[in-house]
Motif scaffolding. Structure first.
Motif: not given
Length: 284
Positions: A146, A148, A153, A162-163, A166
């Motif tokens: 992963k 950014t 992300v 995942t984004a 975060e």
């Protein structure tokens, strides 16, 4: 793609007299003139950097290598100094990285080795990823699961999960940082002020970049739960209160509606661009 030299001259002549100071451990230095680079947080810094880096973007575009959508080359999505190169093969990616590295040597700046990584793309049919070996100069770039780009992300499967996680963590930290200012339901600031602070500082972080993914209701359920819980705490109403009541009292809308509004705004901005822009060509 190109930016004329006239604009560069105008910006430089306006900015050459900019000055700054340095603060360190409570002490402030004497004022000094900036003769190299751009000022951190300066009004013109982003525009000046775009002019400076535009030659590299031109080189990447006209080399013809990298990702394409139809016949439209989109091999280097960039925002200021956050550049990402896209390619369908290791050879293409290596060519793009070599162009960027050569340009940095020519212009005498150093690329950030810790942020220069390779993110393989998950193949939908085989459910596997290739592990490309890409070099930036004489150093091999690490392969990660992963990374950014422009604050969003990215993962090999391009999943929003995942984004969203975060964003949720950043929104919680932002909310906690505002509690000392009175953003905490009872015995704090009045609800109207709290809602304004929450809308201004927390919600943009909570939903940042999600208009690109357009996640499903199941994906954004943690964000909805966070939003509803915080609203009820700010309004000092029981947790058993119906969700529509908290939205009516606060004047806010659910997370899904916020994301859809941002997506429509993004599409509207692209539609207003010049027909020669890459974003407009892709949308058409």
């Amino acid at each position: 793609m190109g930016i004329g030299g006239g604009l560069w001259n105008i910006l430089c002549s306006f900015y050459e007299h900019a000055s700054s100071v340095v603060k360190w451990m409570g002490n402030t230095s004497d004022e000094f003139i900036i003769e190299q680079g751009v000022r951190q947080g300066g009004i013109l810094s982003a525009d000046l950097y775009k002019v400076y880096i535009n030659q590299l973007l031109d080189r990447l575009y006209y080399c013809g290598f990298g990702a394409k959508i139809g016949d439209i080359i989109c091999n280097a999505p960039t925002c200021a100094d956050d550049l990402s190169t896209l390619g369908d093969s290791t050879q293409e990616l290596q060519m793009l990285c070599s162009i960027a590295n050569d340009y940095s040597k020519m212009e005498r700046y150093e690329l950030q080795p810790k942020k220069s990584v390779v993110l393989p793309h998950l193949k939908k049919r085989s459910k596997t990823t290739d592990t490309p070996v890409i070099f930036l100069g004489d150093q091999q770039m690490p392969v990660v699961d992963k990374t950014t780009h422009v604050g969003v992300v990215r993962t090999p499967d391009n999943s929003p999960t995942t984004a969203i996680q975060e964003n949720l963590q950043k929104a919680r930290r932002t909310l906690y940082s505002l509690m000392s200012a009175g953003l905490h339901g009872e015995n704090g600031l009045d609800p109207e002020t709290c809602i304004h602070l929450f809308r201004t500082y927390v919600i943009p972080i909570l939903t940042y970049g999600l208009e690109i993914y357009l996640p499903s209701p199941n994906d954004i359920r943690p964000l909805e739960m966070f939003l509803k819980k915080v609203l009820k705490q700010i309004l000092s109403i029981p947790v058993t209160t119906a969700d529509p009541a908290s939205f009516i009292l606060s004047g806010l809308v659910p997370v899904e509606a916020i994301i859809h509004l941002r997506a429509l705004s993004l599409f509207g901005n692209i539609a207003l661009l010049d027909d020669s822009s890459i974003e407009k060509k892709i949308s058409i």
